[in-house]
Design a protein around this motif. Structure first.
Motif, PDB file in Angstrom:
ATOM      1  N   GLN A   1      -1.388   2.797   3.859  1.00 11.95           N
ATOM      2  CA  GLN A   1      -0.789   1.849   4.125  1.00 11.95           C
ATOM      3  C   GLN A   1      -1.318   1.045   5.401  1.00 11.95           C
ATOM      4  O   GLN A   1      -1.216  -0.199   5.335  1.00 11.95           O
ATOM      5  CB  GLN A   1       0.726   2.224   4.446  1.00 11.95           C
ATOM      6  N   GLU A   2      -1.739   1.810   6.192  1.00  9.67           N
ATOM      7  CA  GLU A   2      -2.207   1.216   7.381  1.00  9.67           C
ATOM      8  C   GLU A   2      -3.644   0.411   7.174  1.00  9.67           C
ATOM      9  O   GLU A   2      -3.762  -0.862   7.502  1.00  9.67           O
ATOM     10  CB  GLU A   2      -2.933   2.199   8.257  1.00  9.67           C
ATOM     11  N   LEU A   3      -4.605   0.718   6.003  1.00  5.13           N
ATOM     12  CA  LEU A   3      -5.701  -0.076   5.683  1.00  5.13           C
ATOM     13  C   LEU A   3      -4.992  -1.340   4.738  1.00  5.13           C
ATOM     14  O   LEU A   3      -5.800  -2.353   4.918  1.00  5.13           O
ATOM     15  CB  LEU A   3      -6.525   0.723   4.788  1.00  5.13           C
ATOM     16  N   ALA A   4      -3.915  -1.073   3.958  1.00  5.96           N
ATOM     17  CA  ALA A   4      -3.382  -2.469   3.308  1.00  5.96           C
ATOM     18  C   ALA A   4      -2.937  -3.445   4.475  1.00  5.96           C
ATOM     19  O   ALA A   4      -2.840  -4.646   4.317  1.00  5.96           O
ATOM     20  CB  ALA A   4      -2.549  -1.725   2.446  1.00  5.96           C
TER      21      ALA A   4
ATOM     22  N   ALA B   1      -3.760  -4.067   7.439  1.00  8.60           N
ATOM     23  CA  ALA B   1      -5.122  -4.442   7.664  1.00  8.60           C
ATOM     24  C   ALA B   1      -5.688  -5.579   6.932  1.00  8.60           C
ATOM     25  O   ALA B   1      -6.375  -6.044   7.161  1.00  8.60           O
ATOM     26  CB  ALA B   1      -5.868  -3.403   8.384  1.00  8.60           C
ATOM     27  N   ARG B   2      -5.166  -5.533   5.640  1.00  8.22           N
ATOM     28  CA  ARG B   2      -5.516  -6.230   4.523  1.00  8.22           C
ATOM     29  C   ARG B   2      -6.810  -6.243   4.340  1.00  8.22           C
ATOM     30  O   ARG B   2      -7.760  -7.069   3.968  1.00  8.22           O
ATOM     31  CB  ARG B   2      -5.471  -7.733   5.112  1.00  8.22           C
ATOM     32  N   TRP B   3      -7.460  -4.718   4.355  1.00  8.40           N
ATOM     33  CA  TRP B   3      -8.649  -4.456   4.249  1.00  8.40           C
ATOM     34  C   TRP B   3      -8.997  -3.841   2.552  1.00  8.40           C
ATOM     35  O   TRP B   3      -9.994  -4.245   2.297  1.00  8.40           O
ATOM     36  CB  TRP B   3      -9.137  -3.384   4.877  1.00  8.40           C
ATOM     37  N   LEU B   4      -7.682  -3.384   1.987  1.00  9.11           N
ATOM     38  CA  LEU B   4      -7.762  -3.049   0.540  1.00  9.11           C
ATOM     39  C   LEU B   4      -6.511  -3.220   0.141  1.00  9.11           C
ATOM     40  O   LEU B   4      -5.366  -3.482   0.774  1.00  9.11           O
ATOM     41  CB  LEU B   4      -8.045  -1.457   0.573  1.00  9.11           C
ATOM     42  N   HIS B   5      -6.327  -3.353  -1.236  1.00 13.27           N
ATOM     43  CA  HIS B   5      -4.762  -3.425  -1.996  1.00 13.27           C
ATOM     44  C   HIS B   5      -4.355  -2.038  -2.086  1.00 13.27           C
ATOM     45  O   HIS B   5      -5.017  -1.137  -2.278  1.00 13.27           O
ATOM     46  CB  HIS B   5      -5.012  -4.011  -3.501  1.00 13.27           C
ATOM     47  N   LEU B   6      -3.090  -2.076  -1.820  1.00  9.49           N
ATOM     48  CA  LEU B   6      -2.548  -0.624  -1.811  1.00  9.49           C
ATOM     49  C   LEU B   6      -2.500  -0.164  -3.262  1.00  9.49           C
ATOM     50  O   LEU B   6      -1.876  -0.683  -3.996  1.00  9.49           O
ATOM     51  CB  LEU B   6      -0.947  -0.737  -1.048  1.00  9.49           C
TER      52      LEU B   6
ATOM     53  N   GLU C   1      -7.405   4.667  -8.159  1.00  4.58           N
ATOM     54  CA  GLU C   1      -8.124   3.521  -8.337  1.00  4.58           C
ATOM     55  C   GLU C   1      -8.054   2.403  -7.040  1.00  4.58           C
ATOM     56  O   GLU C   1      -6.718   2.006  -6.660  1.00  4.58           O
ATOM     57  CB  GLU C   1      -7.790   2.995  -9.386  1.00  4.58           C
ATOM     58  N   VAL C   2      -9.028   2.169  -6.192  1.00  2.57           N
ATOM     59  CA  VAL C   2      -8.851   1.576  -5.263  1.00  2.57           C
ATOM     60  C   VAL C   2      -9.703   0.221  -5.583  1.00  2.57           C
ATOM     61  O   VAL C   2     -10.687   0.006  -5.941  1.00  2.57           O
ATOM     62  CB  VAL C   2      -9.656   2.100  -4.147  1.00  2.57           C
ATOM     63  N   GLN C   3      -9.167  -0.972  -4.866  1.00  2.00           N
ATOM     64  CA  GLN C   3      -9.714  -2.406  -4.820  1.00  2.00           C
ATOM     65  C   GLN C   3      -9.741  -2.699  -3.336  1.00  2.00           C
ATOM     66  O   GLN C   3      -8.946  -2.786  -2.819  1.00  2.00           O
ATOM     67  CB  GLN C   3      -9.193  -3.200  -5.787  1.00  2.00           C
TER      68      GLN C   3
END
Length: 202
Positions: free
Chosen positions: A54-57, A59-64, A73-75
Motif C-alpha cells: 500500500q505504501e508503494l501504491a 507513492a504511485r510507484w506500482l499498481h496495488l 502479479e505486480v505492475q
C-alpha cells in the motif's frame, strides 16, 4: 538501482517498502511486470505485509496488486528499466541483495538494519577502507543522518562492522569490515546493544 529508488520514492519511504521495491525493480521485465512467489516474500519476512504494498501504491510507484493471488502479479508504474542492466544481471543482483556479502544479515534483522547493510555492501570495495558521503548514505537508506548513525551503531553491535567514523569536515562516512567474518550470518537483537568501537581512519 539503489540510487534510482532513492530518486523515485519519497525520501522517508519505510525500509521494508524500499527492500520490497528493490526486489520488484530488479526482477521486473522491460514493461515493469513481474510475478513475486510467496516463498520469496516469506524468505524476506514480508509475506502478509499489505502495508508495504500500500505504501508503494500511495507513492504511485506500482499498481496495488491482488495479494491473494499466488504468485503476486505486480505492475510497476515507473517503467524506466529499459535503460537498466539486462534482466539476467538484475536477477543476479536481486539474489545478491537478499544476502549482501560481506555485510550479510539474517532476514530476521529489522528492515532498517538490513537496508543499511545492503547500502554499505553496495559501496564496499576491495580496499580495506570504505567510505561514502553521509548525505548519500542517508538518502539511500531513507533516513536522516542522525538515524543513519544509529543504524551504523547497530551494525557494529551486531559485529557486521568492526567500526565506523563520520568525518564531519568532509561529511564522509568510513567503515571497516570484520576480517574473518565476511560470510558469517548475523542477527541484530533489539535491546542488546554494545557500545560501538571508536575509530578514526586518519
Amino acid at each position: 538501482m539503489l540510487t534510482y529508488l532513492a530518486a523515485a520514492l519519497p525520501r522517508f519511504t519505510s525500509p521494508g517498502a524500499r527492500l520490497l521495491a528493490l526486489q520488484c525493480a530488479l526482477r521486473a521485465d522491460a514493461s515493469g511486470r513481474l510475478r513475486v512467489p510467496r516463498g520469496l516474500l516469506r524468505g524476506m519476512r514480508m509475506y502478509g505485509r499489505t502495508e508495504l504494498w500500500q505504501e508503494l501504491a500511495r507513492a504511485r510507484w506500482l499498481h496495488l496488486p491482488d495479494l491473494k493471488s499466488a504468485p503476486v502479479e505486480v505492475q510497476l508504474r515507473d517503467v524506466t528499466l529499459d535503460h537498466a542492466p539486462g534482466r539476467r544481471t538484475r536477477c543476479h543482483a536481486a539474489h545478491w541483495a537478499l544476502h549482501p556479502a560481506p555485510s550479510a544479515l539474517l532476514a530476521t534483522a529489522p528492515p532498517a538494519v538490513r537496508l543499511t547493510a545492503l547500502v554499505l555492501a553496495a559501496h564496499t570495495s576491495a580496499h580495506e577502507q570504505h567510505g561514502v558521503d553521509m548525505d548519500i548514505l542517508a538518502r539511500l537508506c531513507g533516513h536522516s543522518p542522525q538515524q543513519t548513525a544509529e543504524l551504523l551503531d547497530q551494525l557494529v553491535s551486531a559485529r557486521a562492522l568492526n567500526a565506523w567514523h563520520h568525518n564531519r569536515e568532509s561529511d564522509e562516512v568510513f567503515w571497516k569490515l570484520p576480517q574473518q567474518q565476511a560470510q558469517t550470518r548475523l542477527v541484530v537483537s533489539p535491546g542488546r546493544r554494545q557500545a560501538p568501537q571508536p575509530w578514526n581512519p586518519a
